[in-house]
Design a protein around this motif. Structure first.
Motif, PDB file in Angstrom:
ATOM      1  N   UNK A   1       0.843  -1.202   0.000  1.00 56.34           N
ATOM      2  CA  UNK A   1       0.000   0.000   0.000  1.00 56.34           C
ATOM      3  C   UNK A   1       0.874   1.246   0.000  1.00 56.34           C
ATOM      4  N   UNK A   2       1.938   1.187   0.761  1.00 56.46           N
ATOM      5  CA  UNK A   2       2.845   2.329   0.794  1.00 56.46           C
ATOM      6  C   UNK A   2       3.425   2.578  -0.601  1.00 56.46           C
ATOM      7  N   UNK A   3       3.807   1.510  -1.214  1.00 53.48           N
ATOM      8  CA  UNK A   3       4.371   1.613  -2.551  1.00 53.48           C
ATOM      9  C   UNK A   3       3.361   2.213  -3.523  1.00 53.48           C
ATOM     10  N   UNK A   4       2.114   1.743  -3.408  1.00 57.58           N
ATOM     11  CA  UNK A   4       1.068   2.243  -4.309  1.00 57.58           C
ATOM     12  C   UNK A   4       0.854   3.739  -4.110  1.00 57.58           C
ATOM     13  N   UNK A   5       0.801   4.155  -2.855  1.00 60.60           N
ATOM     14  CA  UNK A   5       0.595   5.582  -2.569  1.00 60.60           C
ATOM     15  C   UNK A   5       1.759   6.409  -3.116  1.00 60.60           C
ATOM     16  N   UNK A   6       2.950   5.886  -2.930  1.00 56.61           N
ATOM     17  CA  UNK A   6       4.131   6.623  -3.372  1.00 56.61           C
ATOM     18  C   UNK A   6       4.154   6.719  -4.884  1.00 56.61           C
ATOM     19  N   UNK A   7       3.844   5.618  -5.521  1.00 54.48           N
ATOM     20  CA  UNK A   7       3.925   5.544  -6.968  1.00 54.48           C
ATOM     21  C   UNK A   7       2.910   6.474  -7.621  1.00 54.48           C
ATOM     22  N   UNK A   8       1.767   6.619  -6.988  1.00 54.51           N
ATOM     23  CA  UNK A   8       0.749   7.461  -7.582  1.00 54.51           C
ATOM     24  C   UNK A   8       0.771   8.861  -7.024  1.00 54.51           C
ATOM     25  N   UNK A   9       1.973   9.253  -6.594  1.00 56.96           N
ATOM     26  CA  UNK A   9       2.212  10.643  -6.206  1.00 56.96           C
ATOM     27  C   UNK A   9       1.296  11.123  -5.107  1.00 56.96           C
ATOM     28  N   UNK A  10       0.688  10.202  -4.409  1.00 54.96           N
ATOM     29  CA  UNK A  10      -0.146  10.655  -3.314  1.00 54.96           C
ATOM     30  C   UNK A  10       0.777  11.098  -2.192  1.00 54.96           C
ATOM     31  N   UNK A  11       1.891  10.420  -2.052  1.00 52.27           N
ATOM     32  CA  UNK A  11       2.917  10.907  -1.148  1.00 52.27           C
ATOM     33  C   UNK A  11       3.999  11.630  -1.961  1.00 52.27           C
ATOM     34  N   UNK A  12       5.220  11.166  -2.069  1.00 55.10           N
ATOM     35  CA  UNK A  12       6.174  12.041  -2.749  1.00 55.10           C
ATOM     36  C   UNK A  12       5.876  12.155  -4.240  1.00 55.10           C
ATOM     37  N   UNK A  13       5.993  13.341  -4.758  1.00 49.30           N
ATOM     38  CA  UNK A  13       5.670  13.554  -6.164  1.00 49.30           C
ATOM     39  C   UNK A  13       6.917  13.501  -7.026  1.00 49.30           C
ATOM     40  N   UNK A  14       6.749  12.943  -8.178  1.00 48.36           N
ATOM     41  CA  UNK A  14       7.836  12.941  -9.146  1.00 48.36           C
ATOM     42  C   UNK A  14       7.306  13.734 -10.315  1.00 48.36           C
ATOM     43  N   UNK A  15       7.366  15.018 -10.202  1.00 49.21           N
ATOM     44  CA  UNK A  15       6.793  15.827 -11.259  1.00 49.21           C
ATOM     45  C   UNK A  15       7.876  16.702 -11.862  1.00 49.21           C
ATOM     46  N   UNK A  16       8.302  16.278 -13.008  1.00 50.14           N
ATOM     47  CA  UNK A  16       9.467  16.925 -13.588  1.00 50.14           C
ATOM     48  C   UNK A  16       9.154  18.293 -14.172  1.00 50.14           C
ATOM     49  N   UNK A  17       7.946  18.494 -14.584  1.00 47.62           N
ATOM     50  CA  UNK A  17       7.628  19.766 -15.217  1.00 47.62           C
ATOM     51  C   UNK A  17       7.676  20.910 -14.209  1.00 47.62           C
ATOM     52  N   UNK A  18       7.165  20.617 -13.034  1.00 48.58           N
ATOM     53  CA  UNK A  18       6.989  21.715 -12.089  1.00 48.58           C
ATOM     54  C   UNK A  18       8.060  21.750 -11.003  1.00 48.58           C
ATOM     55  N   UNK A  19       8.938  20.806 -11.042  1.00 48.71           N
ATOM     56  CA  UNK A  19       9.814  20.705  -9.902  1.00 48.71           C
ATOM     57  C   UNK A  19      10.932  21.741  -9.925  1.00 48.71           C
ATOM     58  N   UNK A  20      10.721  22.761  -9.128  1.00 45.62           N
ATOM     59  CA  UNK A  20      11.673  23.858  -9.009  1.00 45.62           C
ATOM     60  C   UNK A  20      13.051  23.340  -8.622  1.00 45.62           C
ATOM     61  N   UNK A  21      13.071  22.471  -7.645  1.00 47.47           N
ATOM     62  CA  UNK A  21      14.345  21.980  -7.130  1.00 47.47           C
ATOM     63  C   UNK A  21      15.169  21.348  -8.249  1.00 47.47           C
TER      64      UNK A  21
END
Ligand code: ADP
Ligand code: MG
Length: 609
Positions: free
Chosen positions: A322-342
């Motif tokens: 479940x943790x993996x699923x949440x993480x993968x679907x950006x519900x927890x950490x986001x992997x968003x390359x377009x908006x990621x300022x950092x």
């Protein structure tokens, strides 16, 4: 003296058995529908009248029964599903005890019409209170059509015990939904008093969920799909935003069988704990598939409880999946390359050029085939190391996220070479740390808040704080309302490692401070004021309970702040502790603690012209 022990007549024995298996109309619904499923039906219709009190009818298009089998099916311990005791431990059917029909026929008027596909003519049978009233050939479609009339007609005590129609109907709908959810590939319908309540076309699980709970559920679902050599889990969890105040919409199926298991529900729940308000529950429909030999479903006649050979193993697995699923679907950490300022900052600084380290790859599935070493303490300070090590052998991003999962089940493999490099701090704010699939960027302040928050919560729950006595007790005083508040939370404050005592009016004496808080002597007043301030703010916004609010407040106050330079040793310790957290992904204030960047994504971005 004459002998007094005698065997009970079948009818009475069956009535007694019925007491266990058939408690209410819904239990009969469950048994009949499960029989229809075991018969391989692709279409199952349930028809009830007066919440099942006058009629429960199930019509299926399954294999049907021969004339002899039809007669036999009402005998106690008559089953086609197991033959030997060994079969009991390899059960893939819903039924196996062979007592449902016998029990039902003991306490109702039952009419059965059934025909095997390959036969021309079917059989009709009427049984009342275990007595066969009629048996004759009949015209009927292939499959089975079984009606139960006037349940408990001959057991007034039971009949009177039934609840109102709405209550009994709710139970029936619950059973119906569970079975329909477990078999999305089968057509189901439910008709109550001539009104069709459900009409469920065969399809995928997602469709089944939306046709039962409403189309609005479609956007709420996060898929779960994880597998090891021993267990498999598949299904959906609801996004945290849609958590409900009721525990009702939580479904576990083990080998297709609905079960209740608070321990396993908790394995799902822990992942949501900080994402949803107190007192609410996440939605889930999860299917666990496990070797039948490793479970015992024969602990209760209704088979809603089961025993796992290794419950902890399943718990750890569910939790990680479940943790993996949440993480993968950006519900927890986001992997968003377009908006990621950092990331832009990183690119500017050339950090992304690091080539992926080459390492031999052993597939996770190969490794887990022999059963993974079950070690499931909730906290494992070395978890993150495994993340790095296991990750070091993965070829792609997918595998790397799975390795978070691997880390969670506590797998160890001493042969793995360490490919970990030292973490780097940037802008005195983020920590950059390499994993095989790419790298993660940790927000140092958010991460530390998470670490301290969990630590304080544990201290509060255990009441074993580490306190450091002050050389010179320090007296402090507060505004009247702050003083009132401090008095209210004094026991908790002290449980956190403070040693603060009342000293009349609005004054207090500080004898000790938590051993892990670095403050210079003389700052006690400011420190406590800030904790009170945070606490008030947290209370206003979050309606937390006292302990939670306090743990949060102190964590905010005592955490390493952005802008503070860290040594490599400090960074390593922070990473270590972060991944030992119950919930490493988000800070108590719901900010992400770290983001993952995968090479796959990076390569894609670099390839873009
Ligand atoms: P169990 O399901 O535990 O075997 P039941 O009393 O529920 O026991 O059913 C007895 C037997 O009757 C089953 O094993 C099966 O062979 C037969 N049976 C019951 N319902 C159906 C059905 N709908 N279609 C075909 N066979 C059925
Ligand atoms: Mg059965």
């Amino acid at each position: 003296m004459s002998d007094i022990i005698h065997l009970l007549p079948d009818a009475i024995a069956n009535q007694i058995a019925a007491g266990e298996v058939i408690q209410r109309p819904a239990s009969a619904v469950k048994e009949l529908m499960e029989n229809a499923i075991d018969a391989g039906s692709t279409s199952i219709s349930l028809i009830v009248r007066d919440a099942g009190k006058t009629l429960i009818q199930v019509v299926d298009n399954g294999c049907g029964m021969s004339e002899t089998d039809a007669r036999m099916s009402f005998e106690r311990h008559a089953t086609s599903k197991i033959r030997t005791i060994d079969d009991l431990f390899a059960i893939r059917t819903m039924g196996f005890r062979g007592e449902a029909l016998a029990s039902i026929a003991a306490v109702a008027q039952v009419e059965l019409k059934t025909k095997k596909t390959e036969e021309e003519i079917g059989t009709q049978l009427i049984v009342e209170g275990s007595e066969v009233k009629l048996q004759e050939p009949c015209q009927t479609p292939s499959g089975t059509n079984l009606s139960i009339k006037n349940l408990f007609y001959n057991v007034p005590a039971r009949r009177n015990f039934l609840r109102s129609n709405p209550v009994e109907m709710r139970h029936i709908i619950e059973e119906f939904q569970r079975i329909a959810l477990a078999h999305p590939d089968i057509f189901f319908s439910l008709v109550h008093n001539d009104m069709e309540i459900f009409h469920l076309k065969p399809g995928k699980l997602r469709q089944r969920i939306t046709s039962i709970f409403g189309t609005s559920y479609n956007e709420r679902l996060v898929p779960v799909d994880e597998q090891t050599g021993v267990v498999k889990i598949l299904g959906y969890i609801g996004k945290p935003d849609f958590a409900r105040k009721t525990r009702g919409e939580q479904y576990f199926f083990v080998n297709g069988r609905f079960i209740r298991n608070n321990y396993l529900s908790h394995a799902v729940f822990v992942n949501f704990e900080d994402l949803i308000p107190d007192g609410s529950y996440p939605f889930f429909v999860l299917f666990i598939d496990i070797e039948p030999a490793t479970i015992d479903i024969n602990v209760h006649p209704t088979k809603q409880e089961i025993k796992f050979e290794d419950e902890k193993l399943v718990y750890g697995f569910v939790r990680a999946a479940v943790r993996h699923a949440l993480a993968k679907y950006s519900v927890t950490p986001t992997i968003d390359f377009e908006q990621e300022q950092a990331l832009n900052e990183l690119q500017a600084q050339g950090f992304l050029k690091t080539p992926p380290p080459a390492a031999p790859v052993a597939l996770e599935t190969e490794r887990s085939q022999g059963g993974f070493a079950p070690r499931y303490e909730t906290r494992q300070s070395k978890n993150w190391e495994q993340l790095y090590e296991v990750a070091a052998r993965k070829e792609n991003a997918e595998a790397a996220t799975a390795s978070i999962f691997m880390a969670d089940v506590g797998e160890e493999d001493p042969e793995v070479e360490k490919t970990q490099t030292e973490p780097i701090q940037i802008h005195n704010r983020f920590i950059l740390s390499q994993i095989k699939s790419g790298f993660i960027v940790i927000d140092q302040q958010a991460a530390h808040e998470r670490i301290l928050y969990e630590k304080y919560l544990r201290a509060l729950n255990r009441h074993t704080p580490g306190s450091q006595k002050q050389l010179f007790p320090k007296s402090v005083s507060f505004s009247p309302d702050d003083a009132v508040m401090l008095k209210q939370i004094l026991p908790e404050i002290n449980a956190l490692g403070f040693d603060v005592q009342e000293f009349g009016n609005d004054a207090f004496v500080v004898h000790g401070l938590p051993s892990d808080i670095a403050i210079s002597e003389g700052d006690e007043q400011a420190m406590l004021e800030q904790v009170l301030e945070n606490y008030k703010n947290n209370l206003a916004v979050l309606k937390l309970d006292k302990r939670d609010g306090l743990a949060r407040s102190l964590a905010q106050q005592a955490s390493i702040k952005s802008g503070r330079q860290l040594t490599v040793k400090e960074m390593k310790a922070l990473i270590d502790e972060l991944f030992a957290c119950e919930q490493p992904y988000i800070a108590p204030n719901k900010r992400n603690t770290f983001l993952t960047f995968d090479f796959d994504e990076l390569e894609k971005r670099f390839a873009q012209k």
